[in-house]
Design an enzyme around this catalytic site. Structure first.
Site, PDB file in Angstrom:
ATOM      1  N   HIS A 157      -1.824   6.718   7.890  1.00 56.91           N
ATOM      2  CA  HIS A 157      -0.934   7.700   7.245  1.00 56.91           C
ATOM      3  C   HIS A 157      -1.653   9.020   6.986  1.00 56.91           C
ATOM      4  CE1 HIS A 157       2.900   5.796   6.376  1.00 56.91           C
ATOM      5  NE2 HIS A 157       2.342   4.734   5.831  1.00 56.91           N
ATOM      6  N   CYS A 201       6.819  -0.676   6.464  1.00 55.50           N
ATOM      7  CA  CYS A 201       6.310   0.511   5.777  1.00 55.50           C
ATOM      8  C   CYS A 201       7.376   1.003   4.808  1.00 55.50           C
ATOM      9  CB  CYS A 201       5.998   1.594   6.806  1.00 55.50           C
ATOM     10  SG  CYS A 201       5.435   3.148   6.091  1.00 55.50           S
ATOM     11  N   LEU A 202       6.955   1.404   3.611  1.00 56.02           N
ATOM     12  CA  LEU A 202       7.922   1.872   2.613  1.00 56.02           C
ATOM     13  C   LEU A 202       8.648   3.141   3.080  1.00 56.02           C
ATOM     14  CD1 LEU A 202       5.837   1.286  -0.649  1.00 56.02           C
ATOM     15  CD2 LEU A 202       7.755  -0.082   0.194  1.00 56.02           C
ATOM     16  N   GLY A 210       0.822  -1.211   0.000  1.00 51.43           N
ATOM     17  CA  GLY A 210       0.000   0.000   0.000  1.00 51.43           C
ATOM     18  C   GLY A 210       0.851   1.253   0.000  1.00 51.43           C
ATOM     19  N   HIS A 259      -3.401   0.439   8.109  1.00 52.86           N
ATOM     20  CA  HIS A 259      -2.065   1.044   8.027  1.00 52.86           C
ATOM     21  C   HIS A 259      -2.090   2.307   7.157  1.00 52.86           C
ATOM     22  CE1 HIS A 259       2.501   0.628   7.506  1.00 52.86           C
ATOM     23  NE2 HIS A 259       2.160   1.526   6.603  1.00 52.86           N
ATOM     24  N   GLU A 260      -2.698   2.188   5.973  1.00 49.86           N
ATOM     25  CA  GLU A 260      -2.683   3.316   5.033  1.00 49.86           C
ATOM     26  C   GLU A 260      -3.550   4.478   5.520  1.00 49.86           C
ATOM     27  OE1 GLU A 260      -0.391   3.315   2.927  1.00 49.86           O
ATOM     28  OE2 GLU A 260       0.045   1.194   3.113  1.00 49.86           O
ATOM     29  N   GLN A 304       2.961   9.876   1.544  1.00 51.18           N
ATOM     30  CA  GLN A 304       4.267   9.219   1.353  1.00 51.18           C
ATOM     31  C   GLN A 304       4.966   9.695   0.088  1.00 51.18           C
ATOM     32  OE1 GLN A 304       2.599   5.058   2.127  1.00 51.18           O
ATOM     33  NE2 GLN A 304       4.663   4.885   2.941  1.00 51.18           N
TER      34      GLN A 304
HETATM   35 ZN   LIG Z   1       3.250   2.934   5.512  1.00 56.85          ZN
END
Ligand SMILES: [Zn+2]
Length: 158
Positions: A137, A91-92, A46, A133-134, A51
């Site tokens: 953000h 997480c990226l 995701g 999770h997303e 991000q």
């Molecule tokens: Zn993330």
């Protein structure tokens, strides 16, 4: 389409609350397409707009089950199951950091598609984890705040 730079957790953008998407125009579609390409390249599940430096409420998710990239614009979780799952998470924007989180096993959410149409959908397992999770953000919350037990990165490298 273009690959966008994924911001690191040290960037203050990732700690801010995002504003709603109000224009469902070509610029939004380009952002969504760029994010999809960026997600594939990064081999992530995701990606949230902040991000890639855009403080708007939209995320994309691909759980690699063959159904493709899901686009959630102005998403809201409207129901969470009492049943939870303890899952590995990364997480990226937090490369090299892994931990276990406790997430609902299922969630129901509403969101708009890229043309502004509202829809409702249910997610479970990895998809439910990714939605939680997303969406965090979009409120400036990183998964690190939700970790109940960190995982030694050495164990994740295979
Ligand atoms: Zn993330």
């Amino acid at each position: 389409m273009a690959i966008r730079k994924i911001l690191n957790k040290r960037d203050e953008t990732l700690h801010k609350v995002c504003k709603p998407v109000v224009k469902f125009d070509a610029k939004l579609h380009m952002l969504l397409d760029d994010m999809a390409e960026t997600l594939v390249k990064a081999e992530g599940v995701g990606l949230a707009a902040p991000q890639v430096g855009v403080l708007r409420r939209l995320v994309i998710i691909d759980v690699y089950d063959g159904s493709g990239v899901k686009e959630l614009i102005n998403p809201e979780i409207i129901w969470r199951s009492d049943e939870t799952q303890k899952v590995q998470e990364g997480c990226l924007s937090c490369p090299g950091e892994w931990g276990y989180t406790i997430r609902p096993k299922k969630v129901r959410f509403k969101a708009q598609d890229r043309n502004g149409n509202w829809y409702e959908s249910e997610a479970e397992d990895l998809f439910a984890q990714a939605v939680c999770h997303e969406l965090d953000h979009l409120d400036g919350i990183l998964f690190l705040e939700k970790v109940v037990e960190f995982i030694d990165p050495e164990q994740m490298q295979e």
